[in-house]
Design an enzyme around this catalytic site. Sequence first.
Site, mmCIF file in Angstrom:
data_model
loop_
_atom_site.group_PDB
_atom_site.id
_atom_site.type_symbol
_atom_site.label_atom_id
_atom_site.label_comp_id
_atom_site.label_asym_id
_atom_site.label_seq_id
_atom_site.Cartn_x
_atom_site.Cartn_y
_atom_site.Cartn_z
ATOM 1 N N GLU A 60 0.477 -0.989 0.217
ATOM 2 C CA GLU A 60 0.319 0.144 0.230
ATOM 3 C C GLU A 60 0.789 0.959 0.044
ATOM 4 O O GLU A 60 0.077 1.824 -0.703
ATOM 5 C CB GLU A 60 -1.364 -0.070 0.788
ATOM 6 C CG GLU A 60 -2.357 -1.184 0.998
ATOM 7 C CD GLU A 60 -1.148 -2.312 1.172
ATOM 8 O OE1 GLU A 60 -0.710 -2.684 2.216
ATOM 9 O OE2 GLU A 60 -2.468 -3.212 0.892
ATOM 10 N N HIS A 129 -11.376 -4.793 8.045
ATOM 11 C CA HIS A 129 -12.190 -4.970 6.211
ATOM 12 C C HIS A 129 -13.953 -4.281 6.636
ATOM 13 O O HIS A 129 -14.318 -4.953 5.924
ATOM 14 C CB HIS A 129 -12.081 -6.337 6.085
ATOM 15 C CG HIS A 129 -10.814 -7.146 5.647
ATOM 16 N ND1 HIS A 129 -10.363 -7.623 7.161
ATOM 17 C CD2 HIS A 129 -10.698 -7.474 4.547
ATOM 18 C CE1 HIS A 129 -9.542 -8.102 6.756
ATOM 19 N NE2 HIS A 129 -9.567 -7.700 5.231
#
Lengths: 332, 359
Positions: A60, A129
């Site tokens: 990321e 999530h």
Amino acid sequence: MANLTLVQAINLALIQEMEKDDSVIILGQDVGVNGGVFRVTEGLFKRFGPERVVDTPLAESGIIGTSIGLAMAGLRPVPEIQFEGFLAPAYDQLCTHAARMRTRTRSMFTVPITCRVPVGGGIHAPELHSDSPEAIYAHQPGLKVVMPASPYDAKGLLISAIRDPDPVIFFEPKRLYRAFREEVPEDEYTVEIGKARIVVEGNDVTLISWGAPVVQCMNAIDSSHHSIELIDLRSICPLDTETIVESVRKTGRAVIVHEAPRNCGLGAEIASRIMEHCFLYLEAPIQRVTGFDTVMPYYKLEQEYLPEAHRISAALEEVIAYGTATGLGSAG
Amino acid sequence: MSTMATPPAAEQNLAAKLPDETLREWLSDMLLIREFEVRSMQAYQNKKIGGFLHIYIGQEAVAVGAVAALNDDDPVITAYRDHGLALARGTDPKHCMAELLGRIGGCSKGKGGSMHFFDKARSMYGGHGIVGAQCPLGVGLAFATRYQDEVIEEGRSRHVTVCFLGDGALNQGAFHEAMNLAGILDLPMIFACENNGYAMGTAIDRGTTRADDLAVKAVAYGLERATINGMDVQKVYDGMKPIVEQCRRASRPAFVELRTYRYKGHSMSDPRKYRTKEEEQYYEEEDPIDRLANYLMTQRSFDGEAYEALVKKTRTRVREAIKWAEASPAPDLDELYTDVYVDTWGPYLGTSPPKMNDK
């Protein structure tokens, strides 16, 4: 017009912006061959090729850092981070580089990236999530943060974000990805960043929310006999104070709904702005219906955590009843 | 996918074949960096510079030799010890000095400071304060030039990006993500590791594996690699030039270790307890400026008189830069809210004075 889901609306916006502007590039893990973890970029790899729809490693910080370099060199990258929790490894790049480059270089370099991120709970996923970190990024000057709650707004806001000369974090409520369809114009159009939408007009109380809970607010309104005004913020930063203030001055009551934990959530900022601008108009303390100050629970407890319609209804009833029960009537 | 990288051989004596004028320019550039840094230290000691100051003295050959191996529009990016690179790229010392002094005339309008020198016209992409975090940005720059060169320009242009990093950055995650990305995406870029022996106060072999041969970091990522003597500007040029051209031709990344030494501390407040005076003296005797000056005086048409004249000219130039910088005003209070976003909303109302949020 086409009847589209939120996923399809975003996909359409990406296609149209890429066709219009060859400086728009998509990158992220599995965005190409696989079409993205939620299939948002489905078909784009085939259509635009591997130079413009770029599969990257799972990295990321690398994805966002690369996007910043691309943007500084004049392109308009649209990186995808697979889940909001995975923004944490990219936080350094977003907050130390993307947000500050314009200031640091007195606008010599700008970072027009649109960082697409699925956000929020409601899909039975675990924490990292299912989180709602929008307030963290709204707190960083230099970043813009938006979160559409409908297919129409998703398309228009995404086009605005891609064309925006500053970095925008584009949160996509994953619970709404395929929750419903809506008429979406096939032609391109924009939804202005920084402008809220009045979803339902009403006079008794102002209900303020954004993202997936907007649908829960609608459900609460459907089951109420009161006249409730619902505002979908759409933009977290900049925040449309004017629309909020105008509404609360009319209704005198406000309930704010968000999925994120309560402590230092955006609800606190909104309540504070209402206090600054509407103090003498208020008929009742502002209520917040939020997630709890804990780590997002796994799916068995998810429904308890999320601000669902029944909790919103209870808060609305309480705010509307305030004063009547205590004898301090609203005329007082 | 790439095959195993083979180290490209440094071409011998490339620099020695260059005309006198070019080498005199290198000397002039290195002297400018040295003088600029000496005067910056004085200004810092006189409390004219806020925050921190990272001095490039000792490493001049790296910036000057590497920049000489590049085209003017090849992007460069570095970490916080950035004065040398900006000056080597041709940023006016008066704009650099004004930046150190926090003045509106600075190369970043006095908003960036010592660690944040930028110069778009010279493809200088900063000056970045977080160790190693500039590496993915370098990947993005290389990616952008390749996209522009190969897709938009259809091969009519070719660029190489050089991403400088200190040896301390080798231990950061962002560096490894960037190396892997550059390898997997076949990018025309060079990770140029300026190994000055110390990550702040930590000697390289105390903090980094394979400190004896840092170029092996390239192997696992399939990058080309080389080790270059960073104390000799001619060797820097000879080492960099073939790699630059190979990267440009083949659109493949490389990692090079440039062995150098910073004469001063990490920043101005560093007592340098982690090394000995003898060690510092050893490297000062290897001085890159003396080396090139001696070469020019013994092998080329250059003499002591010409050298003195160059030194004098450089001193005057830096003195004038200081004068110019000191005359440049501090940014107005209005500048607090400018350049945060492009447009004007909420408190960011262009030139209006700072106000309470969103009134």
